[in-house]
Scaffold this active site. Structure first.
Site, PDB file in Angstrom:
ATOM      1  N   SER A 215       0.821  -1.205   0.000  1.00  0.00           N
ATOM      2  CA  SER A 215       0.000   0.000   0.000  1.00  0.00           C
ATOM      3  C   SER A 215       0.863   1.267   0.000  1.00  0.00           C
ATOM      4  O   SER A 215       1.728   1.423  -0.843  1.00  0.00           O
ATOM      5  CB  SER A 215      -0.965  -0.071   1.201  1.00  0.00           C
ATOM      6  OG  SER A 215      -1.986   0.865   1.082  1.00  0.00           O
ATOM      7  N   ASP A 374      -9.362  -3.893  -5.363  1.00  0.00           N
ATOM      8  CA  ASP A 374      -9.134  -4.777  -4.210  1.00  0.00           C
ATOM      9  C   ASP A 374      -9.973  -4.347  -2.996  1.00  0.00           C
ATOM     10  O   ASP A 374      -9.706  -4.733  -1.871  1.00  0.00           O
ATOM     11  CB  ASP A 374      -7.641  -4.854  -3.861  1.00  0.00           C
ATOM     12  CG  ASP A 374      -7.080  -3.547  -3.295  1.00  0.00           C
ATOM     13  OD1 ASP A 374      -7.861  -2.580  -3.074  1.00  0.00           O
ATOM     14  OD2 ASP A 374      -5.858  -3.480  -3.060  1.00  0.00           O
ATOM     15  N   HIS A 408      -7.565  -5.719  -0.146  1.00  0.00           N
ATOM     16  CA  HIS A 408      -6.425  -4.842   0.086  1.00  0.00           C
ATOM     17  C   HIS A 408      -5.528  -5.330   1.228  1.00  0.00           C
ATOM     18  O   HIS A 408      -4.306  -5.310   1.125  1.00  0.00           O
ATOM     19  CB  HIS A 408      -6.910  -3.414   0.367  1.00  0.00           C
ATOM     20  CG  HIS A 408      -5.803  -2.403   0.344  1.00  0.00           C
ATOM     21  ND1 HIS A 408      -5.052  -2.162  -0.779  1.00  0.00           N
ATOM     22  CD2 HIS A 408      -5.298  -1.597   1.308  1.00  0.00           C
ATOM     23  CE1 HIS A 408      -4.141  -1.233  -0.509  1.00  0.00           C
ATOM     24  NE2 HIS A 408      -4.270  -0.869   0.752  1.00  0.00           N
TER      25      HIS A 408
END
Ligand SMILES: *[C@@H]1O[C@H](CO)[C@@H](O)[C@H](O)[C@H]1NC(C)=O
Ligand SMILES: *[C@@H]1O[C@H](CO)[C@@H](O)[C@H](O)[C@H]1NC(C)=O
Ligand SMILES: *[C@@H]1O[C@H](CO)[C@@H](O)[C@H](O)[C@H]1NC(C)=O
Length: 435
Positions: A215, A374, A408
């Site tokens: 991320s 996601d 995610h």
């Protein structure tokens, strides 16, 4: 001169990040996967995974929305866990103190963000993965989105903390600024990261390092790499395995920025609006173009209209200017890291793509139109990596790996997805490239 004391209020890692001479340390053993000659790994976790300790100096004065008692411990040299302290944030008596002390202000004289006066902070356990995710966080007791499970799985293939596995936590409230602008927190982080990578390589017979990010950690790594000299990158970085990061921001923060405008003073959501970070992941014009991202009866907002959108959800003229001059150039400036790279991403999960506030009332929950991604990162943003990175003539090796149904945070914690990520890490270990 005014700005100088603040340099000392920030930017420390705690304990201060010193490196011992690798030669005195025990040799490396590979317990499993003896066939793979493992390269050292440095992990960069996602947003808010890194822990912060803080100390209050005499200078600290609680703001008007915080109780005066918040200053009780100041000037005593007592360090405490400011982020993420779930116990404190869940206690109505002390939570307003923590949210007050977590605030970030923009210092016009220094042309940079900094802590509020009198709050010294440092990132816990830089160099290791020990500070990834709080063990006092009721919202994520498993620390699943903070590489906790991944470090366990990496242990199974022969990675050992401090030997060939290292962590680079960072103060998530701060972000890079465009080159030439001051961003002390990012500068300090990159200086530490550079020394850590050199140390990891030295400790492993000079082997270059594999950076593995999740991320926002990917944005930090890419900004770090694009600002590093080519010979340094070639010598010290073997590969970047970037998990769940796109080239052009995401839609999700537009919803949280609208909602936080109506959060009560003193709440964490309000405090977070002060962080430079909140603008960092906004959709970039380069990727989202003029698609309407926020729809109201009267007008729509595309990526080009983010300044107007920010004003509509309560940001001041100065804050909008900070978005325009500091965040936006970094967003649209995302470019190839020019080290061999594998991008791993999830898809097939409903992901907010458009927010409908039909009557223009941002205090209400929007009607969300979902697209592919996601759950947080829009597919269009990761697909943009194919052109932004893949088509850069100076990039060299680039591979994109889609994991269907990986969310995610599930991508680094669900068994089926983690297996794929690990196999890409092993492949990066084995790979030889033409440089
Ligand atoms: C978290 O905050 C509480 C309340 O202020 C404090 O007592 C505790 O020491 C903090 N936790 C850590 C790990 O410092
Ligand atoms: C806003 O976007 C919606 C959805 O794409 C579109 O139907 C509408 O015509 C647009 N409205 C305005 C005022 O441009
Ligand atoms: C993804 O999830 C959907 C819905 O649960 C399922 O039908 C599909 O088979 C899954 N796809 C893969 C590749 O696992």
């Amino acid at each position: 001169m005014d700005a100088l004391p603040f340099l000392l209020l920030l930017l420390l890692s705690c304990p201060p990040f010193f490196l011992s001479d690798g030669s005195a340390l025990p040799p490396l053993h590979h317990h499993a996967y003896a066939a793979v000659d493992l390269h050292p790994i440095v992990l960069l976790p996602g947003n808010s995974c890194s822990q912060l300790d803080a100390e209050l100096t005499e200078q600290y004065e609680p703001s008007s929305s915080a109780p005066a008692s918040c200053g009780a411990g100041k000037g005593k040299g007592r360090w405490f866990r400011l982020w993420k302290n779930g116990t404190a944030l869940g206690d109505p008596a002390v939570a307003p103190c923590y949210t007050d002390q977590l605030r970030v202000v923009y210092d016009r004289a220094a042309a940079d963000y900094r802590n509020v006066a009198g709050v010294r902070t440092c990132v816990v356990s830089f160099g290791t993965t020990r500070g990834f995710g709080s063990d006092d966080d009721p919202s994520d007791p498993e620390r699943s989105h903070c590489f906790k499970k991944m470090t366990q799985v990496l242990g199974r293939i022969g990675y050992r903390e401090g030997e060939n596995l290292f962590g680079a936590p960072y103060d998530s409230r701060y972000v890079p600024a465009p080159p030439g602008m001051s961003a002390m927190a990012f500068a300090a982080f990159t200086a530490d990261l550079r020394r850590l990578i050199e140390h990891a390589s030295r400790k492993n017979g000079g082997k270059p390092v594999i950076l593995v990010t999740h991320s926002k950690g990917g944005l930090m790594a890419v900004e770090f790499l694009t600002r590093s000299a080519t010979p340094w990158r070639r010598r010290f970085v073997k590969h970047l395995v970037m998990v769940s990061t796109g080239a052009g921001g995401i839609v999700v923060p537009m919803q949280s920025l609208a909602a936080s405008a109506y959060a009560p003073p003193g709440s964490l959501a309000r405090t977070e609006r002060s962080y430079g970070t909140v603008f960092a992941a906004l959709p970039s014009t380069k990727v989202f173009g003029d698609a309407p991202l926020v729809v109201t009866r009267r007008r729509n907002y595309s990526a080009y209209d983010i300044p107007e959108f920010l004003a509509a959800v309560g940001f001041s003229g100065e804050e909008v200017e900070l978005y325009r001059t500091r965040a936006l150039p970094v967003n649209v400036g995302f470019r190839a890291p020019r080290v061999p790279m594998t991008a791993v991403y999830g898809s097939g999960v409903p992901t907010p793509e458009q927010l409908v506030y039909w009557d223009g009332d941002f205090s209400k929950a929007p009607e969300v139109v979902y697209g592919d991604g996601d759950g947080s990162v829009n597919l269009v943003s990761v697909l943009a990596l194919n052109t932004v990175v893949g088509d850069d003539p100076e990039q060299g090796f680039f591979k994109a790996v889609k994991i269907v149904n990986a969310t995610h945070s599930g991508i680094i914690s669900d068994e089926f997805a983690m297996k794929r990520v690990i196999s890409e890490i092993l492949e990066a270990n084995r790979a030889t490239y033409d440089k």
